[in-house]
Design a protein around this motif. Sequence first.
Motif, PDB file in Angstrom:
ATOM      1  N   SER A 241       0.827  -1.207   0.000  1.00  0.00           N
ATOM      2  CA  SER A 241       0.000   0.000   0.000  1.00  0.00           C
ATOM      3  C   SER A 241       0.858   1.252   0.000  1.00  0.00           C
ATOM      4  O   SER A 241       2.073   1.195   0.206  1.00  0.00           O
ATOM      5  CB  SER A 241      -0.935   0.007   1.219  1.00  0.00           C
ATOM      6  OG  SER A 241      -0.176   0.008   2.426  1.00  0.00           O
TER       7      SER A 241
ATOM      8  N   CYS B 241      -0.936  -1.263  -6.172  1.00  0.00           N
ATOM      9  CA  CYS B 241      -1.010  -1.505  -4.731  1.00  0.00           C
ATOM     10  C   CYS B 241      -2.253  -0.804  -4.186  1.00  0.00           C
ATOM     11  O   CYS B 241      -2.962  -0.111  -4.920  1.00  0.00           O
ATOM     12  CB  CYS B 241       0.256  -1.013  -4.018  1.00  0.00           C
ATOM     13  SG  CYS B 241       0.481   0.786  -4.042  1.00  0.00           S
ATOM     14  N   GLN B 242      -2.510  -0.966  -2.903  1.00  0.00           N
ATOM     15  CA  GLN B 242      -3.658  -0.327  -2.279  1.00  0.00           C
ATOM     16  C   GLN B 242      -3.357   1.150  -1.993  1.00  0.00           C
ATOM     17  O   GLN B 242      -2.211   1.512  -1.726  1.00  0.00           O
ATOM     18  CB  GLN B 242      -4.000  -1.031  -0.963  1.00  0.00           C
ATOM     19  CG  GLN B 242      -4.306  -2.507  -1.095  1.00  0.00           C
ATOM     20  CD  GLN B 242      -4.345  -3.203   0.248  1.00  0.00           C
ATOM     21  OE1 GLN B 242      -4.505  -2.573   1.287  1.00  0.00           O
ATOM     22  NE2 GLN B 242      -4.185  -4.530   0.235  1.00  0.00           N
TER      23      GLN B 242
END
Length: 351
Positions: free
Chosen positions: A36, A54-55
Motif C-alpha cells: 500500500s 497496490c492499495q
Amino acid sequence: MNSAPNAIGFAIIGTGAIADVHAGAIRANAGAKLISAFSRGSAARADFAKRHECQAAESLEEIIRDPAVHAVCITTPSGAHAEAAVPLLEAGKAGLCEKPLEISLDAVDRILAAAERGGGMLAGIFQNRLGRGAGILKRAIAAGRFGQLTLCSAYVKWWRARSYYTGSAWKGTWRLDGGGALMNQGIHAVDLLQWLAGMPAEVSAFSATLAHPGIEAEDTIVASLRFAHGALGSIEAATSAYPGSDLRIEIIGERGTAVLVNDRLVRWEFAEPLPEDAAVLEDDGSPAIKGGAADPMAITHEGHRRLVADLVDALRENRPPMIPGAEARNAVALVLAIYEAARTGSRAKLS
C-alpha cells in the motif's frame, strides 16, 4: 519480478517523485512486495496506487494496523519524516527512511527513540556507500594503504533549473527541506566522506544563493574541514553549477591518492602498489549507482534496490541493517555544523 510467497510486505508514505524509485526497488526484489501507499493528497495516492498496483491507504493509521505491512519506505518531505517515522517505529514496523533522516538533531533523536521504544528496525538511505568503488576505498583506508591521511574532500557541483524550486512548495525551504544544496543534494557526499574518513572535528564555511533568487536556503556552499586524525579537507555543494558534474570524493594521504566519481574509482595510485590494483579501475560490469547531477530523476533504483534487499534480509536474519538509523544521524550532524559555521562566521565543533 514476481514476489515470493513469504515476501516482506512494504508500504510507502509520501508519493512524490522519489517514491517511484522506491516502488521500482521493491518490485525488483523477489523478497519484497508493495502492499500500500499513503499521501495526504487523495488524488496523488490514488494515481500512485494505480500505477504501482497496490492499495491506496486512507490514513497512516491504516498502514500501522495492517498486519501485511512489515516495513515502510518514508519518502515525505525531509522535515516531515519524524511525523510518519515515529508512530510507525513505535508500532514495531521497520522503516527505510529517505535522506536526510530529518532536518534537526532533535527530530532525528525522536525517530531513534521511537525505534528503541517500539522495536522497529530503522535504516537510512545512503546508497552511495554500496557502490563497488566505495567499498574498495573503505577497505583500503582501513588497511592503512594511504598512510597518514592529508586531504579528504567531497564535491557535489550539481545543477537545478529554477523550476525545480518554483514548482515545489517545500524544496529550498528551511521548514521542510532543512536547507538547500547541502542538506538535500550534498548530503549523499557528506555521508560518504564521513563514512570513509571519519567525522571532522571542526568546520568553517561560506554559503550563498546565487542562481535561484527567491529560495530561502543556499544553492552554493563551501566548507573547510579539520579531522581529528589531522587531515584537512573541503566540501562543496551546489545546485548552481551548470551543467552539473558527477559526485566526486577525493581521499589523499602520504602514501596514496584515490578519486571516486559516483560509484567508480577513476584514480588509484599508491607508493606501494599491489598486484590487484590493476583491476580496481576496470569496469566489472556491475550496475551503476548514478547521481542526479543535472536531473533529480536521472538516478536509477539500483542503490535503493540493494537497500530494500538488505532490509528484507535484516528482518529475516534479525540483524542490524547496513545503514542503521544511528549512523544516518552523522550526516545530519555534519550538515548542521556547516550551516552553523556559515551563519555565524566562526568555526563549529563536532563531538
